[in-house]
Design a protein around this motif. Structure first.
Motif, PDB file in Angstrom:
ATOM      1  N   GLY A 166      -2.344  -3.075  15.323  1.00 20.42           N
ATOM      2  CA  GLY A 166      -2.092  -4.381  14.687  1.00 20.42           C
ATOM      3  C   GLY A 166      -3.351  -4.735  13.934  1.00 20.42           C
ATOM      4  O   GLY A 166      -3.365  -5.523  13.131  1.00 20.42           O
ATOM      5  N   ALA A 167      -4.457  -4.579  14.833  1.00 25.33           N
ATOM      6  CA  ALA A 167      -5.587  -5.301  14.370  1.00 25.33           C
ATOM      7  C   ALA A 167      -6.348  -4.653  13.560  1.00 25.33           C
ATOM      8  O   ALA A 167      -7.268  -5.299  12.803  1.00 25.33           O
ATOM      9  CB  ALA A 167      -6.414  -5.576  15.905  1.00 25.33           C
ATOM     10  N   ALA A 168      -5.955  -3.376  13.441  1.00 25.70           N
ATOM     11  CA  ALA A 168      -6.603  -2.578  11.949  1.00 25.70           C
ATOM     12  C   ALA A 168      -8.279  -2.570  12.125  1.00 25.70           C
ATOM     13  O   ALA A 168      -8.760  -2.505  11.107  1.00 25.70           O
ATOM     14  CB  ALA A 168      -6.183  -3.253  10.682  1.00 25.70           C
ATOM     15  N   PHE A 169      -8.744  -2.425  13.491  1.00 26.09           N
ATOM     16  CA  PHE A 169     -10.103  -2.343  13.361  1.00 26.09           C
ATOM     17  C   PHE A 169     -10.427  -0.815  13.195  1.00 26.09           C
ATOM     18  O   PHE A 169      -9.910  -0.117  13.580  1.00 26.09           O
ATOM     19  CB  PHE A 169     -10.553  -2.546  14.721  1.00 26.09           C
ATOM     20  N   PRO A 170     -11.408  -0.556  12.358  1.00 27.61           N
ATOM     21  CA  PRO A 170     -12.034   0.888  12.034  1.00 27.61           C
ATOM     22  C   PRO A 170     -12.144   1.688  13.272  1.00 27.61           C
ATOM     23  O   PRO A 170     -13.156   1.225  14.272  1.00 27.61           O
ATOM     24  CB  PRO A 170     -13.320   0.602  11.558  1.00 27.61           C
ATOM     25  N   THR A 171     -11.400   2.612  13.609  1.00 24.36           N
ATOM     26  CA  THR A 171     -11.406   3.549  14.699  1.00 24.36           C
ATOM     27  C   THR A 171     -12.753   4.082  14.841  1.00 24.36           C
ATOM     28  O   THR A 171     -13.110   3.942  16.157  1.00 24.36           O
ATOM     29  CB  THR A 171     -10.306   4.483  14.780  1.00 24.36           C
ATOM     30  N   GLY A 172     -13.291   4.719  13.818  1.00 24.08           N
ATOM     31  CA  GLY A 172     -14.797   5.185  14.124  1.00 24.08           C
ATOM     32  C   GLY A 172     -15.701   4.366  14.634  1.00 24.08           C
ATOM     33  O   GLY A 172     -16.552   4.851  15.446  1.00 24.08           O
ATOM     34  N   ILE A 173     -15.847   3.330  14.106  1.00 24.91           N
ATOM     35  CA  ILE A 173     -16.611   2.274  14.563  1.00 24.91           C
ATOM     36  C   ILE A 173     -16.438   1.971  16.010  1.00 24.91           C
ATOM     37  O   ILE A 173     -17.439   2.072  16.933  1.00 24.91           O
ATOM     38  CB  ILE A 173     -16.732   0.772  13.847  1.00 24.91           C
ATOM     39  N   LYS A 174     -15.390   1.885  16.294  1.00 28.13           N
ATOM     40  CA  LYS A 174     -15.010   1.673  18.100  1.00 28.13           C
ATOM     41  C   LYS A 174     -15.446   2.731  18.904  1.00 28.13           C
ATOM     42  O   LYS A 174     -16.132   2.717  19.753  1.00 28.13           O
ATOM     43  CB  LYS A 174     -13.382   1.495  18.040  1.00 28.13           C
ATOM     44  N   TRP A 175     -15.071   3.923  18.269  1.00 29.05           N
ATOM     45  CA  TRP A 175     -15.510   5.159  18.878  1.00 29.05           C
ATOM     46  C   TRP A 175     -17.020   5.318  19.184  1.00 29.05           C
ATOM     47  O   TRP A 175     -17.497   5.542  20.030  1.00 29.05           O
ATOM     48  CB  TRP A 175     -15.085   6.499  18.494  1.00 29.05           C
ATOM     49  N   GLY A 394       4.950  -7.176  11.085  1.00 29.40           N
ATOM     50  CA  GLY A 394       4.016  -7.182  11.906  1.00 29.40           C
ATOM     51  C   GLY A 394       4.230  -7.665  13.300  1.00 29.40           C
ATOM     52  O   GLY A 394       3.559  -8.225  14.010  1.00 29.40           O
ATOM     53  N   GLY A 395       5.752  -7.779  13.560  1.00 23.77           N
ATOM     54  CA  GLY A 395       6.244  -8.114  15.053  1.00 23.77           C
ATOM     55  C   GLY A 395       6.457  -9.598  14.850  1.00 23.77           C
ATOM     56  O   GLY A 395       6.367 -10.184  13.981  1.00 23.77           O
ATOM     57  N   PRO A 396       6.695 -10.006  16.391  1.00 28.91           N
ATOM     58  CA  PRO A 396       7.137 -11.223  16.561  1.00 28.91           C
ATOM     59  C   PRO A 396       6.081 -12.691  16.002  1.00 28.91           C
ATOM     60  O   PRO A 396       6.338 -13.596  15.941  1.00 28.91           O
ATOM     61  CB  PRO A 396       7.392 -11.633  17.832  1.00 28.91           C
ATOM     62  N   LEU A 397       4.839 -11.992  15.837  1.00 23.24           N
ATOM     63  CA  LEU A 397       3.705 -12.865  15.565  1.00 23.24           C
ATOM     64  C   LEU A 397       3.414 -13.016  14.015  1.00 23.24           C
ATOM     65  O   LEU A 397       2.348 -13.648  13.684  1.00 23.24           O
ATOM     66  CB  LEU A 397       2.452 -12.759  16.313  1.00 23.24           C
ATOM     67  N   GLY A 398       4.181 -12.123  13.089  1.00 22.96           N
ATOM     68  CA  GLY A 398       3.871 -11.895  11.984  1.00 22.96           C
ATOM     69  C   GLY A 398       4.641 -12.975  11.000  1.00 22.96           C
ATOM     70  O   GLY A 398       5.548 -13.486  11.574  1.00 22.96           O
ATOM     71  N   ALA A 399       4.098 -13.349   9.966  1.00 25.76           N
ATOM     72  CA  ALA A 399       4.641 -14.365   9.037  1.00 25.76           C
ATOM     73  C   ALA A 399       5.882 -13.829   8.501  1.00 25.76           C
ATOM     74  O   ALA A 399       6.193 -12.444   8.297  1.00 25.76           O
ATOM     75  CB  ALA A 399       3.472 -14.733   7.851  1.00 25.76           C
ATOM     76  N   TYR A 400       6.795 -14.676   8.120  1.00 26.62           N
ATOM     77  CA  TYR A 400       8.131 -14.184   7.532  1.00 26.62           C
ATOM     78  C   TYR A 400       7.806 -14.035   5.935  1.00 26.62           C
ATOM     79  O   TYR A 400       7.034 -15.250   5.387  1.00 26.62           O
ATOM     80  CB  TYR A 400       9.205 -15.458   7.607  1.00 26.62           C
ATOM     81  N   GLY A 420       0.107 -12.962   5.617  1.00 29.83           N
ATOM     82  CA  GLY A 420       0.725 -11.886   6.237  1.00 29.83           C
ATOM     83  C   GLY A 420       0.455 -10.902   6.990  1.00 29.83           C
ATOM     84  O   GLY A 420      -0.995 -10.902   7.212  1.00 29.83           O
ATOM     85  N   MET A 421       0.842 -10.152   7.770  1.00 25.73           N
ATOM     86  CA  MET A 421       0.283  -9.261   8.551  1.00 25.73           C
ATOM     87  C   MET A 421       1.141  -7.787   8.795  1.00 25.73           C
ATOM     88  O   MET A 421       2.033  -7.809   8.423  1.00 25.73           O
ATOM     89  CB  MET A 421       0.179  -9.766   9.676  1.00 25.73           C
ATOM     90  N   ILE A 422       0.318  -6.756   8.404  1.00 22.66           N
ATOM     91  CA  ILE A 422       0.988  -5.227   8.599  1.00 22.66           C
ATOM     92  C   ILE A 422       1.149  -4.963  10.152  1.00 22.66           C
ATOM     93  O   ILE A 422       2.239  -4.577  10.252  1.00 22.66           O
ATOM     94  CB  ILE A 422       0.324  -4.324   7.729  1.00 22.66           C
ATOM     95  N   GLY A 423       0.112  -5.508  10.795  1.00 23.39           N
ATOM     96  CA  GLY A 423       0.419  -5.383  12.150  1.00 23.39           C
ATOM     97  C   GLY A 423       0.780  -3.639  12.620  1.00 23.39           C
ATOM     98  O   GLY A 423      -0.050  -2.714  12.147  1.00 23.39           O
ATOM     99  N   HIS A 424       1.639  -3.365  13.322  1.00 27.32           N
ATOM    100  CA  HIS A 424       2.163  -2.361  13.735  1.00 27.32           C
ATOM    101  C   HIS A 424       3.026  -1.474  12.861  1.00 27.32           C
ATOM    102  O   HIS A 424       3.439  -0.389  12.833  1.00 27.32           O
ATOM    103  CB  HIS A 424       2.738  -2.483  15.082  1.00 27.32           C
ATOM    104  N   GLY A 425       3.312  -2.134  11.609  1.00 25.56           N
ATOM    105  CA  GLY A 425       3.867  -1.545  10.720  1.00 25.56           C
ATOM    106  C   GLY A 425       5.651  -1.718  10.742  1.00 25.56           C
ATOM    107  O   GLY A 425       6.240  -1.224   9.966  1.00 25.56           O
ATOM    108  N   GLY A 426       5.913  -2.904  11.544  1.00 27.84           N
ATOM    109  CA  GLY A 426       7.550  -3.062  11.689  1.00 27.84           C
ATOM    110  C   GLY A 426       7.858  -4.022  10.647  1.00 27.84           C
ATOM    111  O   GLY A 426       7.029  -4.959  10.322  1.00 27.84           O
ATOM    112  N   LEU A 427       8.910  -3.821   9.861  1.00 28.23           N
ATOM    113  CA  LEU A 427       9.724  -4.733   8.926  1.00 28.23           C
ATOM    114  C   LEU A 427      11.142  -4.928   9.597  1.00 28.23           C
ATOM    115  O   LEU A 427      11.720  -3.997   9.738  1.00 28.23           O
ATOM    116  CB  LEU A 427       9.630  -4.031   7.540  1.00 28.23           C
ATOM    117  N   VAL A 428      11.262  -6.366   9.714  1.00 27.66           N
ATOM    118  CA  VAL A 428      12.554  -6.677  10.117  1.00 27.66           C
ATOM    119  C   VAL A 428      13.019  -7.554   9.150  1.00 27.66           C
ATOM    120  O   VAL A 428      12.514  -8.753   8.815  1.00 27.66           O
ATOM    121  CB  VAL A 428      12.254  -7.629  11.589  1.00 27.66           C
TER     122      VAL A 428
END
Lengths: 525, 238
Positions: A166-175, A394-400, A420-428
């Motif tokens: 959800g946070a979309a932080f660059p994985t390589g930088i974290k690693w 983006g889940g229950p905390l994502g904008a409509y 808006g937020m893409i988050g984990h990719g859920g679209l309800v």
């Protein structure tokens, strides 16, 4: 697309694939599998029922497949009572039947996807290691073993992969942060506490292709020098827990986990830990507390978990999909992955179509395609046939999201531009009968129920949010309370300790901005 | 002693414990100040003579970051970091007073007040009241809502009592019990709005593992935990 079938081999028994994932089973897949076995025996046909994972075309589940002439043909949705007629129609040789869907790979919903992370999902028996390896599994790890730690991290960085939790932080930088952090013990943790409304990608990959998660975590371990990994797995996913545990045992027996991974001389051990059953435990610091056996309370940051994480040691915390995307990046190279996507959103997104949608399921697709394409071309509009009024991403905390925003491309930055937020990719998806005032209230109620209670904006704010919305809806000091609601949202967004309280107002703000006609006093019936 | 070197005064609550470390220069509200590495922005602000309002922080306890009253602005950083949990960095430029910060702090304090007995707001003299005064607030707009006013006062201990209605769930008592006394008798029970201070397994203070050391009473900023002797003739809630 790879195929598990080997057309060169003589066919001994006809293979019928019946998915074993939670969704297919909830739709009756077990009955179908049993009915096929019984019917085959009655007719004296030689049939092997393979329990594969799901292809993710959930509106067609249980969707069964037969391998005929090296090509998989699909039928669905199949119920146990359909089985005799399928045999009558000669489905074992891809015979025509009312439930016939044609060659599986040619079903437009699937053909139009770019399945990288989900390359094997639904094709194989999830627990057959030889199938996994036959379809490119463990090529990524084999490559990683020949590389230095820095080189692995470089490849992940260059691929542009960002956190899919959800946070979309660059994985390589974290690693890299974990790699460079001082510590005699480091950890890799996989956040599999998937709890966003309308999401199932984590569960699907764990149930349908568990080895890809194991391989991804092992590569992460090699990259940063971590010898221990934990999968923090949602307790409400009993099948995923069972399958992941079995897959870990199989990988251990094959020397793919343990003290000497693939004869590399490097150790990596993996354990599944059942999550504590709270949404807040999916927040990374709370997850670490819970993994340590404590109550799932938020830790303040910094220090980042990458510096001081599990048991105070440098720790990678990545989502399931993030880790499952790593093997193909290593196997095919950073460029291969980065070539999908747009802007700063590289690679593919595993979109989960849910809610009031005609064709719900999993769509893995390169970033950058318009939201409308997902909702209309893939999803086929609402299940009820009524117009779409709102989509929560983006889940229950994502904008409509309002229909006027449906042309926005699936891209982290483009979504952020309109709040808006893409988050984990859920679209309800919701049709035009939805009461957006109730949806706004639900956002605050959800936050109130799930709050850990540590910080005040979330602990008290969410409860007051519900009360203020109730007053607005019942016509008490409407304009004053609307103003107060805005102020409260502002306090929660800017003041909360973590993303739960900090983002719960987003759906409320989106209702205030785009669906304000629903957030006003109700006429007394 | 570091405290001597830095000239910390014991009548000032710096918000977070002093640290030993290399000197780090920072600017708070235009005032240059040098504090040891590892110090919080809150401590630097107090040193600079620009104390930040706070509730859950006190310099006898490690920072916790729960009250969200001590938010500040830091040049080059997004949002409004809590000054108690944010450590100083060289040449950091901190702003502790702005229109936005005032609004935010009022917003947070309004939430506290919405769950604080109204009769206890005027005339109080606890740290909570001092913070209210510093922020300039004496009421809230939330009307009547869910609250903790009816929770029972625990007066089982002969020396102090606990009135959950006045508790702001800052965990200072819980942390004092852990960090100062090492008794671990207190905890926060339940979660979200139901969170409350509990002694042992939700027992009375007298029945619990509490050793009556008084560290929690000293740490409490809102007089939810208060010495009985302060109220001759016993404690009565108005």
């Amino acid at each position: 697309m790879p195929s598990a079938e080997n057309p060169g081999m003589p066919e001994v028994a006809c293979k019928v694939f019946v998915p074993r994932d939670t969704t297919a089973r909830s739709m009756g897949a077990d009955d179908v599998a049993a009915a096929i076995a019984v019917e085959a025996a009655r007719r004296g046909e030689s049939v092997t029922v393979v329990r594969n994972g799901s292809r993710g075309l959930y509106w067609l589940e249980p969707m069964i497949e037969v391998a005929s002439g090296g090509v998989r043909h699909a039928y669905g949705p199949v119920q146990g009572s359909d089985v005799p007629s399928l045999f009558d129609a000669g489905f074992l040789a891809a015979g025509e039947h009312g439930l016939g869907l044609g060659p599986t790979e040619e079903i437009p919903y699937l053909a139009r996807q770019s399945r990288l992370t989900f390359a094997r999902v639904g094709i194989t028996d999830p627990l057959l290691l030889e199938d996994y390896r036959a379809l490119g599994g463990y090529e990524g790890l084999a490559k990683a073993i020949r590389l230095s730690r820095e080189e692995i991290v470089d490849i992940v960085t260059e691929s542009g992969l960002r956190g899919r939790g959800g946070a979309a932080f660059p994985t390589g930088i974290k690693w890299r942060t974990v790699l460079n952090a001082e510590g005699s013990q480091k950890y890799v943790t996989c956040n599999a506490d998937e709890g966003d409304s309308g999401t199932f990608a984590d569960r699907m990959v764990m149930e349908s292709d568990p080895f890809v998660v194991i391989e991804g975590m092992t590569i992460a371990g090699l990259a940063v020098g971590a010898t221990m990994g934990y999968i923090y797995l949602r307790a409400e996913y009993p099948l995923a827990i069972r399958i992941m545990n079995e897959a870990i045992e199989i990988a251990e027996a094959a020397g793919l986990l343990g003290d000497d991974v693939m004869d590399s001389g490097q150790a990596f051990h993996l354990e599944v830990r059942e999550a504590a059953g709270a949404y807040i435990c999916g927040e990374e610091t709370s997850m670490l507390e819970s993994l340590e056996g404590k109550r799932g309370m938020i830790r303040y940051r910094p220090p980042l978990p990458a510096i001081k994480g599990l048991f105070g040691a440098p720790t990678i915390v990545n989502n399931v999909i993030t880790l499952a995307s790593v093997p193909i990046i290593l196997a095919e190279g950073a460029e291969y992955y980065r070539d999908y996507g747009t802007g700063r959103s590289r690679g593919t997104l595993t979109v989960q179509l849910a809610g009031n949608i005609k064709r719900g399921g999993l769509v893995e697709i390169g970033f950058g395609r318009p939201l409308r394409e997902l909702l209309e071309d893939f999803g086929g509009g609402t299940a009820t046939g009524r117009p779409i009024r709102a989509v929560q991403a983006g889940g229950p905390l994502g904008a409509y999201i309002h229909p006027s925003q449906f042309d926005a491309p699936l891209d982290y930055e483009a979504f952020a531009e309109f709040g808006g937020m893409i988050g984990h990719g859920g679209l309800v998806v919701f049709d035009d009968t939805v009461d957006m005032g109730e949806q706004a209230r639900f956002a605050m109620e959800f936050c109130a129920i799930e709050s850990c209670g540590k910080c005040t904006p979330c602990r008290i704010g969410a409860v007051r949010g519900v009360e203020v919305i109730d007053r607005i809806l019942s016509g008490v000091d409407e304009s004053d309370n609307l103003l107060l609601l805005r102020d409260l949202c502002d306090t929660m967004v800017a003041g909360s300790l973590c993303a739960l309280g900090g983002m719960a107002p987003f759906p409320v703000i989106s209702v205030l901005d785009h669906f304000s006609e629903d957030l006003r006093a109700r006429k007394i019936q | 002693m570091w405290t001597e070197v830095r000239g910390l005064r014991d009548d000032i609550d710096y918000g977070t414990p002093p640290r030993d470390g290399e000197p780090v220069p920072v600017t708070v509200d235009g005032v240059g100040v040098t504090v040891p590495e590892g110090s919080s922005v809150m401590l630097a602000a107090a040193e600079a003579g620009c104390p930040v309002p706070k509730l859950c922080a006190t310099d006898t306890l490690e920072s916790f970051g729960s009250c969200r009253v001590c938010l500040v602005e830091i040049e080059g950083q997004r949002g409004y970091p809590a000054s108690c949990t944010t450590l100083v960095a060289p040449d950091m430029v901190v702003t502790t007073q702005s229109k936005k910060l005032t609004k935010l702090r009022k917003g947070v304090m309004e939430l506290y007040l919405s769950d604080f007995p109204e009769s206890e707001i005027p005339g109080g003299w606890s740290e909570f009241h001092e913070t209210l005064e510093a922020i300039g607030l004496n009421g809230h707009r939330y009307g009547e809502g869910r609250n903790h006013f009816d929770l029972r006062v625990d007066d089982s201990n002969p020396y102090f009592l606990f009135d959950p209605a006045k508790c702001i769930v800052c965990s200072r008592c819980v942390r004092a019990c852990e960090e100062i006394q090492g008794t671990f008798a207190l905890t926060i029970q339940a979660r979200g709005f139901e969170s409350k201070v509990a002694a042992s397994q939700d027992e009375t203070f007298m029945e619990s593992e509490c050793v009556s050391c008084g560290a929690c009473v000293q740490a409490c900023p809102s007089h939810a935990l208060v010495e009985k002797s302060l109220f001759p003739g016993g404690y009565e809630r108005a």
